[in-house]
Scaffold this motif. Structure first.
Motif, short mmCIF file in Angstrom:
data_model
loop_
_atom_site.label_atom_id
_atom_site.label_comp_id
_atom_site.label_asym_id
_atom_site.label_seq_id
_atom_site.Cartn_x
_atom_site.Cartn_y
_atom_site.Cartn_z
N GLU A 196 0.84 -1.18 0.00
CA GLU A 196 0.00 0.00 0.00
C GLU A 196 0.88 1.24 0.00
N VAL A 197 0.53 2.22 -0.81
CA VAL A 197 1.30 3.46 -0.90
C VAL A 197 0.36 4.67 -0.90
N ASP A 198 0.92 5.83 -0.58
CA ASP A 198 0.23 7.11 -0.60
C ASP A 198 -1.08 7.11 0.20
N PRO A 199 -1.06 6.65 1.46
CA PRO A 199 -2.30 6.67 2.25
C PRO A 199 -2.73 8.10 2.56
N THR A 200 -4.03 8.34 2.56
CA THR A 200 -4.58 9.65 2.88
C THR A 200 -5.90 9.47 3.63
N PHE A 201 -6.04 10.15 4.75
CA PHE A 201 -7.25 10.05 5.56
C PHE A 201 -8.38 10.88 4.97
N SER A 202 -9.61 10.38 5.14
CA SER A 202 -10.80 11.15 4.78
C SER A 202 -10.89 12.34 5.74
N PRO A 203 -11.62 13.40 5.36
CA PRO A 203 -11.72 14.57 6.24
C PRO A 203 -12.26 14.25 7.64
N ASP A 204 -13.12 13.25 7.75
CA ASP A 204 -13.65 12.90 9.07
C ASP A 204 -12.74 11.92 9.83
N GLY A 205 -11.66 11.48 9.19
CA GLY A 205 -10.70 10.59 9.83
C GLY A 205 -11.16 9.15 9.99
N GLU A 206 -12.27 8.79 9.37
CA GLU A 206 -12.82 7.44 9.54
C GLU A 206 -12.42 6.46 8.44
N GLN A 207 -11.87 6.98 7.34
CA GLN A 207 -11.46 6.12 6.23
C GLN A 207 -10.06 6.53 5.77
N VAL A 208 -9.44 5.62 5.06
CA VAL A 208 -8.16 5.91 4.43
C VAL A 208 -8.25 5.43 2.99
N ALA A 209 -7.74 6.24 2.07
CA ALA A 209 -7.63 5.84 0.66
C ALA A 209 -6.14 5.62 0.38
N PHE A 210 -5.85 4.71 -0.53
CA PHE A 210 -4.45 4.39 -0.82
C PHE A 210 -4.35 3.69 -2.17
N GLY A 211 -3.14 3.69 -2.72
CA GLY A 211 -2.85 2.93 -3.93
C GLY A 211 -2.34 1.56 -3.52
N TRP A 212 -2.73 0.54 -4.27
CA TRP A 212 -2.33 -0.84 -3.93
C TRP A 212 -2.38 -1.69 -5.18
N ARG A 213 -1.51 -2.67 -5.25
CA ARG A 213 -1.49 -3.59 -6.39
C ARG A 213 -2.47 -4.74 -6.19
N GLY A 214 -3.17 -4.77 -5.10
CA GLY A 214 -4.17 -5.80 -4.85
C GLY A 214 -3.57 -7.11 -4.36
N GLU A 215 -4.43 -8.01 -3.99
CA GLU A 215 -3.99 -9.30 -3.46
C GLU A 215 -3.19 -10.11 -4.48
N LYS A 216 -3.48 -9.92 -5.75
CA LYS A 216 -2.77 -10.66 -6.80
C LYS A 216 -1.53 -9.91 -7.30
#
Length: 163
Positions: free
Chosen positions: A1-21
Motif C-alpha cells: 500500500e502506498v500514498d495513504p490519505t485520511f478522509s476529512p472525518d478521519g474514519e477512512q483511508v484511501a491508498f494505492g495498492w497492487r491488490g492481493e494478486k
C-alpha cells in the motif's frame, strides 16, 4: 500500500495498492479499524496517489492511460469513495507520483504538470478547475524545479505553498 490519505472525518483511508494478486495498481479505501478493503478503480492502466476532497465526497487520483506507464501519460481522475463511475478531468498530463492537492473550497486541484518531449516548457505547478475549464499555471518550470509536494494554505484558496 502506498500514498495513504485520511478522509476529512478521519474514519477512512484511501491508498494505492497492487491488490492481493499484485497485478495492477488501483485506488482502494478502508474504514479505520476494519479489515475490509474496497477497490474503487478497475482500469488496467496504473492508478494511485489519491487525495480526498474537503467535503469527503470525491477522491482525486493519478490515472494512467491504458497500456502506458510513461510519466507524461497520467491525468487526473475523480471517483466517489463509495465507488461507481470515474470522471477524467481532461487530458492534462500530471506527475503520477505526486497526489493532487484540493483547495479548501474544493473548486481546484493543484498538480504538477509532467515534462513532455512533445510540449517542452509547459511543466510546472498548475491549478486545475474541478468543474472543468483551462488549467492555470502558478509556477514556471524553473520555480517548480525540485518540487516534491504542494499544499494550500487553510486560510485562503489563493495562498499556496510548495516544498
Amino acid at each position: 500500500e502506498v500514498d495513504p490519505t485520511f478522509s476529512p472525518d478521519g474514519e477512512q483511508v484511501a491508498f494505492g495498492w497492487r491488490g492481493e494478486k499484485s497485478d495492477n495498481w488501483d485506488v482502494y479505501t478502508k474504514m479505520v479499524g476494519s479489515p475490509e478493503v474496497r477497490r474503487l478503480t478497475t482500469d488496467p492502466a496504473l492508478e494511485g496517489a489519491p487525495s480526498w476532497s474537503p467535503d469527503g465526497r470525491q477522491i482525486a487520483y493519478s490515472c494512467g492511460r491504458a497500456g502506458s506507464a510513461a510519466v507524461d501519460l497520467f491525468t487526473i481522475c475523480l471517483v466517489s469513495p463509495l465507488g461507481g463511475a470515474v470522471r477524467r478531468l481532461g487530458d492534462f498530463p500530471i506527475r503520477a507520483v505526486v497526489p493532487p492537492t484540493w483547495s479548501p473550497d474544493g473548486r481546484w486541484l493543484a498538480v504538477q504538470r509532467a515534462s513532455s518531449p512533445a510540449e517542452p516548457g509547459l511543466d510546472g505547478l498548475y491549478l486545475v478547475p474541478v468543474q472543468g475549464g483551462e488549467p492555470r499555471r502558478l509556477a514556471l518550470p524553473q520555480a517548480a524545479k525540485g518540487l516534491s509536494h504542494q499544499s494550500f494554505s487553510p486560510v485562503s484558496t489563493d495562498e499556496m505553498s510548495w516544498a
